[in-house]
Design a protein around this motif. Sequence first.
Motif, PDB file in Angstrom:
ATOM      1  N   THR A   1     -50.243 124.871 -59.103  1.00 50.01           N
ATOM      2  CA  THR A   1     -49.041 124.118 -58.535  1.00 50.01           C
ATOM      3  C   THR A   1     -48.534 122.777 -59.114  1.00 50.01           C
ATOM      4  O   THR A   1     -49.587 122.331 -59.884  1.00 50.01           O
ATOM      5  CB  THR A   1     -49.226 123.826 -57.035  1.00 50.01           C
ATOM      6  OG1 THR A   1     -50.169 122.771 -56.942  1.00 50.01           O
ATOM      7  CG2 THR A   1     -49.635 124.820 -56.054  1.00 50.01           C
ATOM      8  N   LEU A   2     -47.283 122.407 -59.433  1.00 47.66           N
ATOM      9  CA  LEU A   2     -46.870 121.155 -59.725  1.00 47.66           C
ATOM     10  C   LEU A   2     -47.595 119.888 -59.183  1.00 47.66           C
ATOM     11  O   LEU A   2     -47.329 119.600 -57.828  1.00 47.66           O
ATOM     12  CB  LEU A   2     -45.376 120.979 -59.948  1.00 47.66           C
ATOM     13  CG  LEU A   2     -44.652 122.108 -60.632  1.00 47.66           C
ATOM     14  CD1 LEU A   2     -43.129 121.734 -60.655  1.00 47.66           C
ATOM     15  CD2 LEU A   2     -44.989 121.937 -62.342  1.00 47.66           C
TER      16      LEU A   2
ATOM     17  N   PRO B   1     -58.269 120.370 -63.260  1.00 51.89           N
ATOM     18  CA  PRO B   1     -58.095 121.268 -64.356  1.00 51.89           C
ATOM     19  C   PRO B   1     -59.336 121.646 -64.800  1.00 51.89           C
ATOM     20  O   PRO B   1     -59.591 122.912 -65.329  1.00 51.89           O
ATOM     21  CB  PRO B   1     -57.267 120.288 -65.555  1.00 51.89           C
ATOM     22  CG  PRO B   1     -56.605 119.214 -64.556  1.00 51.89           C
ATOM     23  CD  PRO B   1     -57.656 119.148 -63.466  1.00 51.89           C
ATOM     24  N   GLN B   2     -60.427 120.789 -65.078  1.00 52.43           N
ATOM     25  CA  GLN B   2     -61.782 121.292 -65.608  1.00 52.43           C
ATOM     26  C   GLN B   2     -62.309 122.419 -64.593  1.00 52.43           C
ATOM     27  O   GLN B   2     -63.027 123.348 -65.041  1.00 52.43           O
ATOM     28  CB  GLN B   2     -62.712 119.952 -65.717  1.00 52.43           C
ATOM     29  CG  GLN B   2     -62.306 119.173 -66.580  1.00 52.43           C
ATOM     30  CD  GLN B   2     -61.325 118.116 -66.404  1.00 52.43           C
ATOM     31  OE1 GLN B   2     -61.031 117.892 -65.079  1.00 52.43           O
ATOM     32  NE2 GLN B   2     -60.752 117.499 -67.131  1.00 52.43           N
TER      33      GLN B   2
ATOM     34  N   VAL C   1     -61.726 134.074 -74.741  1.00 50.56           N
ATOM     35  CA  VAL C   1     -61.102 132.600 -75.357  1.00 50.56           C
ATOM     36  C   VAL C   1     -59.535 132.502 -75.245  1.00 50.56           C
ATOM     37  O   VAL C   1     -58.867 131.386 -74.814  1.00 50.56           O
ATOM     38  CB  VAL C   1     -61.722 132.295 -76.722  1.00 50.56           C
ATOM     39  CG1 VAL C   1     -61.091 131.206 -77.279  1.00 50.56           C
ATOM     40  CG2 VAL C   1     -63.028 132.486 -76.895  1.00 50.56           C
ATOM     41  N   GLU C   2     -58.996 133.856 -75.507  1.00 50.78           N
ATOM     42  CA  GLU C   2     -57.451 133.823 -75.421  1.00 50.78           C
ATOM     43  C   GLU C   2     -56.989 133.367 -73.956  1.00 50.78           C
ATOM     44  O   GLU C   2     -56.095 132.337 -74.203  1.00 50.78           O
ATOM     45  CB  GLU C   2     -57.110 135.188 -75.601  1.00 50.78           C
ATOM     46  CG  GLU C   2     -55.447 135.365 -76.128  1.00 50.78           C
ATOM     47  CD  GLU C   2     -55.035 136.752 -76.117  1.00 50.78           C
ATOM     48  OE1 GLU C   2     -53.957 137.097 -75.897  1.00 50.78           O
ATOM     49  OE2 GLU C   2     -55.939 137.483 -76.855  1.00 50.78           O
ATOM     50  N   VAL C   3     -57.469 133.770 -73.210  1.00 46.86           N
ATOM     51  CA  VAL C   3     -57.073 133.621 -71.807  1.00 46.86           C
ATOM     52  C   VAL C   3     -57.261 131.747 -71.386  1.00 46.86           C
ATOM     53  O   VAL C   3     -56.469 131.280 -70.683  1.00 46.86           O
ATOM     54  CB  VAL C   3     -57.439 134.302 -70.576  1.00 46.86           C
ATOM     55  CG1 VAL C   3     -57.065 134.043 -69.200  1.00 46.86           C
ATOM     56  CG2 VAL C   3     -57.199 135.731 -70.871  1.00 46.86           C
ATOM     57  N   GLU C   4     -58.455 131.365 -71.968  1.00 41.34           N
ATOM     58  CA  GLU C   4     -58.952 129.944 -71.701  1.00 41.34           C
ATOM     59  C   GLU C   4     -57.608 129.114 -72.334  1.00 41.34           C
ATOM     60  O   GLU C   4     -57.613 128.025 -71.955  1.00 41.34           O
ATOM     61  CB  GLU C   4     -60.210 129.885 -72.333  1.00 41.34           C
ATOM     62  CG  GLU C   4     -61.342 130.402 -71.317  1.00 41.34           C
ATOM     63  CD  GLU C   4     -62.831 130.116 -71.805  1.00 41.34           C
ATOM     64  OE1 GLU C   4     -63.085 128.999 -72.565  1.00 41.34           O
ATOM     65  OE2 GLU C   4     -63.528 130.825 -71.554  1.00 41.34           O
ATOM     66  N   ASN C   5     -57.462 129.645 -73.625  1.00 44.98           N
ATOM     67  CA  ASN C   5     -56.317 128.757 -74.569  1.00 44.98           C
ATOM     68  C   ASN C   5     -55.175 128.786 -73.609  1.00 44.98           C
ATOM     69  O   ASN C   5     -54.443 127.676 -73.402  1.00 44.98           O
ATOM     70  CB  ASN C   5     -56.124 129.404 -75.645  1.00 44.98           C
ATOM     71  CG  ASN C   5     -57.611 129.068 -76.720  1.00 44.98           C
ATOM     72  OD1 ASN C   5     -58.532 128.181 -76.305  1.00 44.98           O
ATOM     73  ND2 ASN C   5     -57.537 129.823 -77.655  1.00 44.98           N
TER      74      ASN C   5
ATOM     75  N   LEU D   1     -52.044 124.246 -67.937  1.00 43.28           N
ATOM     76  CA  LEU D   1     -52.780 122.882 -67.168  1.00 43.28           C
ATOM     77  C   LEU D   1     -52.022 121.814 -67.888  1.00 43.28           C
ATOM     78  O   LEU D   1     -51.574 120.737 -67.266  1.00 43.28           O
ATOM     79  CB  LEU D   1     -54.376 122.770 -67.281  1.00 43.28           C
ATOM     80  CG  LEU D   1     -55.045 123.810 -66.614  1.00 43.28           C
ATOM     81  CD1 LEU D   1     -56.392 123.874 -66.884  1.00 43.28           C
ATOM     82  CD2 LEU D   1     -54.728 123.567 -65.066  1.00 43.28           C
ATOM     83  N   LYS D   2     -51.886 121.592 -69.259  1.00 44.69           N
ATOM     84  CA  LYS D   2     -51.081 120.637 -70.109  1.00 44.69           C
ATOM     85  C   LYS D   2     -49.740 120.497 -69.451  1.00 44.69           C
ATOM     86  O   LYS D   2     -49.240 119.610 -69.433  1.00 44.69           O
ATOM     87  CB  LYS D   2     -51.131 120.896 -71.556  1.00 44.69           C
ATOM     88  CG  LYS D   2     -52.636 120.625 -72.115  1.00 44.69           C
ATOM     89  CD  LYS D   2     -52.698 120.762 -73.662  1.00 44.69           C
ATOM     90  CE  LYS D   2     -54.054 120.567 -74.302  1.00 44.69           C
ATOM     91  NZ  LYS D   2     -54.088 121.295 -75.396  1.00 44.69           N
TER      92      LYS D   2
END
Length: 195
Positions: free
Chosen positions: A77-78, A89-90, A104-108, A114-115
């Motif tokens: 959510t915003l 986020p972590q 890794v692709e989904v983690e990126n 999150l950014k």
Amino acid sequence: MGRIKSAWEIALEKTESIEVDENKIRHNANIDAIRRKAGAYLLSDEDTEESTKTELSKYGKDDLKEALGQTIINSLTLPQTDMGESKKPQRLLFLLSIALPGNVEVENFMNDVLKHMAQYPQHREQMMEQLKSQFEPMLREKEERMRAQYGEAPHLTFENDKECREMANKYLERLQDQYQKTLDDAKEQLKEVFK
């Protein structure tokens, strides 16, 4: 004359043909339990990674993927305040690593999402500051008109002027809509990954 049936007998007759799917019941119970544990982990202020990982290791890979996927997506959510100190986020990335280990692709992708979320409060604050500086000359001019017309005028600020608040709300709403649309698109992509 026929025999009158009790409500109990009628209920039994209606439920005779109902079959119980024990696997589905067990699956739903597992999903609920995983989601509760993940939710508690997300809300906790303590470092509980190891205990959470241990508790979740009791469940099957598919159940973890489904339940943690739901939890992660629903948690996106915003933010209304700066996420700088937030552990969310972590923690979401940790749950993702359990749901989809080694992906890794989904983690990126999740890091990018999150950014994006973290930028929203900053952009909202920047927009408010820009609007305040843009409206300042207009407010001083409005004060002068009121002083000329009524002899004196209240000190107008960005926060107490109705026109300014309405304009600011429109701009903020537009900004929120833009961020929310991007976030909704990302959630849809994540739903496909967690299928």
